[in-house]
Scaffold this active site. Structure first.
Site, PDB file in Angstrom:
ATOM      1  N   CYS A   1       0.855  -1.354  -0.026  1.00  0.00           N
ATOM      2  CA  CYS A   1      -0.141   0.003   0.017  1.00  0.00           C
ATOM      3  C   CYS A   1       0.958   1.138   0.161  1.00  0.00           C
ATOM      4  O   CYS A   1       0.382   2.398  -0.410  1.00  0.00           O
ATOM      5  CB  CYS A   1      -1.095   0.009   1.146  1.00  0.00           C
TER       6      CYS A   1
ATOM      7  N   ASN B   1      -9.997  -0.036   0.062  1.00  0.00           N
ATOM      8  CA  ASN B   1      -8.532  -0.056   0.107  1.00  0.00           C
ATOM      9  C   ASN B   1      -7.810  -0.656  -1.321  1.00  0.00           C
ATOM     10  O   ASN B   1      -7.912  -1.877  -1.327  1.00  0.00           O
ATOM     11  CB  ASN B   1      -8.048  -0.922   1.190  1.00  0.00           C
TER      12      ASN B   1
ATOM     13  N   HIS C   1      -3.253   7.242   2.063  1.00  0.00           N
ATOM     14  CA  HIS C   1      -3.668   5.771   1.924  1.00  0.00           C
ATOM     15  C   HIS C   1      -4.992   5.554   2.644  1.00  0.00           C
ATOM     16  O   HIS C   1      -5.271   5.887   3.849  1.00  0.00           O
ATOM     17  CB  HIS C   1      -2.630   4.746   2.061  1.00  0.00           C
TER      18      HIS C   1
HETATM   19  O1  UT7 Z   1      -3.677  -1.080   3.772  1.00  0.00           O
HETATM   20  C1  UT7 Z   1      -2.534  -1.781   4.452  1.00  0.00           C
HETATM   21  C2  UT7 Z   1      -2.541  -1.537   5.877  1.00  0.00           C
HETATM   22  N1  UT7 Z   1      -3.827  -1.787   6.335  1.00  0.00           N
HETATM   23  C3  UT7 Z   1      -4.494  -1.444   7.328  1.00  0.00           C
HETATM   24  O2  UT7 Z   1      -4.103  -0.404   7.839  1.00  0.00           O
HETATM   25  C4  UT7 Z   1      -5.757  -2.039   8.112  1.00  0.00           C
HETATM   26  C5  UT7 Z   1      -5.672  -2.034   9.467  1.00  0.00           C
HETATM   27  N2  UT7 Z   1      -6.575  -2.763  10.084  1.00  0.00           N
HETATM   28  C6  UT7 Z   1      -7.900  -2.493  10.142  1.00  0.00           C
HETATM   29  O3  UT7 Z   1      -8.393  -1.584   9.464  1.00  0.00           O
HETATM   30  C7  UT7 Z   1      -8.847  -3.060  11.207  1.00  0.00           C
HETATM   31  O4  UT7 Z   1      -8.166  -3.703  12.019  1.00  0.00           O
HETATM   32  C8  UT7 Z   1      -9.934  -3.802  10.718  1.00  0.00           C
HETATM   33  C9  UT7 Z   1     -10.896  -3.153   9.951  1.00  0.00           C
HETATM   34  C10 UT7 Z   1      -9.060  -4.901   9.678  1.00  0.00           C
HETATM   35  C11 UT7 Z   1     -10.571  -4.738  11.818  1.00  0.00           C
HETATM   36  O5  UT7 Z   1     -11.301  -3.721  12.727  1.00  0.00           O
HETATM   37  P1  UT7 Z   1     -10.939  -4.011  14.166  1.00  0.00           P
HETATM   38  O6  UT7 Z   1     -11.823  -3.080  14.790  1.00  0.00           O
HETATM   39  O7  UT7 Z   1      -9.374  -3.984  14.435  1.00  0.00           O
HETATM   40  O8  UT7 Z   1     -11.577  -5.416  14.704  1.00  0.00           O
HETATM   41  P2  UT7 Z   1     -10.753  -6.707  15.104  1.00  0.00           P
HETATM   42  O9  UT7 Z   1      -9.787  -7.442  14.317  1.00  0.00           O
HETATM   43  O10 UT7 Z   1     -10.461  -6.318  16.444  1.00  0.00           O
HETATM   44  O11 UT7 Z   1     -12.043  -7.833  15.157  1.00  0.00           O
HETATM   45  C12 UT7 Z   1     -13.108  -7.360  16.186  1.00  0.00           C
HETATM   46  C13 UT7 Z   1     -14.294  -8.166  15.997  1.00  0.00           C
HETATM   47  C14 UT7 Z   1     -13.800  -9.766  15.816  1.00  0.00           C
HETATM   48  O12 UT7 Z   1     -14.797 -10.466  16.599  1.00  0.00           O
HETATM   49  P3  UT7 Z   1     -14.751 -11.151  17.879  1.00  0.00           P
HETATM   50  O13 UT7 Z   1     -13.411 -11.904  17.964  1.00  0.00           O
HETATM   51  O14 UT7 Z   1     -14.475  -9.768  18.842  1.00  0.00           O
HETATM   52  O15 UT7 Z   1     -16.104 -11.879  18.179  1.00  0.00           O
HETATM   53  C15 UT7 Z   1     -14.031  -9.919  14.283  1.00  0.00           C
HETATM   54  O16 UT7 Z   1     -13.839 -11.422  14.110  1.00  0.00           O
HETATM   55  O17 UT7 Z   1     -14.829  -7.965  14.597  1.00  0.00           O
HETATM   56  C16 UT7 Z   1     -14.864  -9.172  14.161  1.00  0.00           C
HETATM   57  N3  UT7 Z   1     -14.874  -9.042  12.478  1.00  0.00           N
HETATM   58  C17 UT7 Z   1     -16.181  -8.463  11.833  1.00  0.00           C
HETATM   59  N4  UT7 Z   1     -17.311  -8.753  11.955  1.00  0.00           N
HETATM   60  C18 UT7 Z   1     -18.157  -8.519  11.053  1.00  0.00           C
HETATM   61  C19 UT7 Z   1     -13.657  -8.860  11.664  1.00  0.00           C
HETATM   62  N5  UT7 Z   1     -14.205  -8.449  10.458  1.00  0.00           N
HETATM   63  C20 UT7 Z   1     -15.501  -8.513  10.501  1.00  0.00           C
HETATM   64  C21 UT7 Z   1     -16.539  -8.077   9.492  1.00  0.00           C
HETATM   65  N6  UT7 Z   1     -17.657  -8.291   9.929  1.00  0.00           N
HETATM   66  N7  UT7 Z   1     -16.181  -7.984   8.138  1.00  0.00           N
END
Ligand code: UT7
Length: 335
Positions: free
Chosen positions: A116, A290, A260
């Site tokens: 990215c 993204n 980005h």
């Molecule tokens: O471009 C390159 C660089 N990329 C980035 O910088 C991306 C960085 N990361 C992010 O944008 C975020 O971490 C995400 C959007 C990927 C995830 O958001 P988060 O707030 O960090 O969520 P998390 O990974 O801590 O997950 C929280 C909960 C989990 O469920 P439990 O374990 O709490 O029950 C995940 O399984 O959200 C769940 N989850 C979803 N729920 C519904 C993860 N993806 C989804 C989804 N729909 N699509």
């Protein structure tokens, strides 16, 4: 001889035609429009057709960038493409394919992989080539067909990404007021397993799935989302503060902050830390998701095409991605 500066003289983008809404994902994975919107800011993304490759998309953006630069194909001295979803794994490079399709022959062409952060890395290379007087016109392209390497069983990644391309011509000028002021790039391979794309193919999802996994490693894009998120905010905030300080530029001097587009919460957190007026933050994540190396040029073109971006505007860019890689840039737009 007066000093030579590198200058961004054009910008262009290409958005594939298939619009995918958050609700489309609700049909096959456990997710919701509400979750995706709230946690990422994304509402839609665009996917290329199955027979369309990332070089096809790149060519479309590149053609417009050359036309907008007001130069001919023969004036392009070198083509560099940033992509994490190339047509072929290894060779030929997307840059060679793009050059050929544009009618450019016997000029250097190569790809870079910095995920990215690709567009910032491209700017750094273009600036160096021009300021060392090696080339006068550098065509840089960020082109991605990330849909071809997404795991549609993984809700943590498949809802985040989109396809697209952005291109720019970077040319030599003696006019200091039109220059790319600075480019910061960096990386730390210690975090190599935060984001991984073990294999690419131009055949799209079906052919990737059919490749036998003899290594035991995942064949599709994987991300440690939360860890990446936390490191992205910290690293980008420091990087952006550093480039502003180094060049004695204040947040209020910036015309547009074009980050980005990975996550709206990352963008807003960095924006708050550097105290930039929210009206100056360019957001396309809601439309395109993204698009990795294409996200910054697509966002620059978004404000160019809507008539908001003016010649002489001071832009602050930043990016963070797999590798891990990151970078920022300050430049006067000269398109
Ligand atoms: O471009 C390159 C660089 N990329 C980035 O910088 C991306 C960085 N990361 C992010 O944008 C975020 O971490 C995400 C959007 C990927 C995830 O958001 P988060 O707030 O960090 O969520 P998390 O990974 O801590 O997950 C929280 C909960 C989990 O469920 P439990 O374990 O709490 O029950 C995940 O399984 O959200 C769940 N989850 C979803 N729920 C519904 C993860 N993806 C989804 C989804 N729909 N699509």
């Amino acid at each position: 001889m007066s000093k030579i500066y590198a200058s961004m003289v054009s910008i262009a983008s290409y958005i594939p035609k298939n619009c995918i809404n958050n609700k489309d994902f609700e049909k096959f994975i456990d997710t919701s429009d509400e979750w995706i919107t709230k946690r990422t800011g994304i509402k839609t993304r665009y996917f290329a057709d199955s027979e369309e490759t990332s070089s096809d998309i790149g060519v479309k953006a590149a053609k417009v960038a050359i036309q907008r630069a007001g130069i001919s194909i023969d004036d392009i001295d070198i083509v560099i493409c940033a992509t994490l979803s190339p047509d072929y794994l290894g060779m030929p490079s997307n840059a060679c394919l793009i050059s050929y399709r544009l009618g450019i022959e016997n000029k250097p062409a190569f790809d870079i992989i910095s995920a990215c952060s690709g567009f910032i890395y491209l700017l750094s290379l273009a600036k160096s080539f021009i300021e060392s007087n090696m080339y006068k016109n550098v065509l840089i392209v960020g082109a991605e067909k990330i849909s071809s390497i997404l795991d549609f069983n993984d809700r943590g990644t498949c809802v985040l990404f989109g396809d697209g391309a952005g291109a720019a011509v970077i040319s030599a000028t003696n006019d200091k007021s039109k220059r790319i002021i600075d480019v910061n790039i960096s990386a730390n391979g210690k975090y190599n397993d935060f984001l991984m794309t073990p294999i690419c193919s131009n055949g799209g999802l079906d052919s990737v799935k059919n490749i036998k996994n003899t290594t035991g490693k995942p064949l599709l894009l994987k991300m440690k989302g939360n860890e990446t998120f936390k490191l992205a905010v910290k690293t980008l905030a420091n990087d952006v503060k550093e480039i502003l300080l180094k060049n004695n530029i204040k947040s209020e001097d910036i015309s547009y902050f074009i980050p980005h587009q990975a996550n709206l919460r990352i963008i807003n957190a960095v924006g708050d830390i550097i105290n930039i007026d929210s009206n100056k933050i360019v957001l396309t994540i809601q439309k395109y998701g993204n698009t990795s190396a294409a996200s910054i040029p697509m966002a620059i073109d978004d404000i160019y095409s809507s008539g908001k971006l003016k010649n002489g505007d001071l832009l602050l860019l930043d990016a963070f991605g797999g590798g891990l890689t990151w970078g920022s840039s300050l430049l006067y737009f000269n398109g």
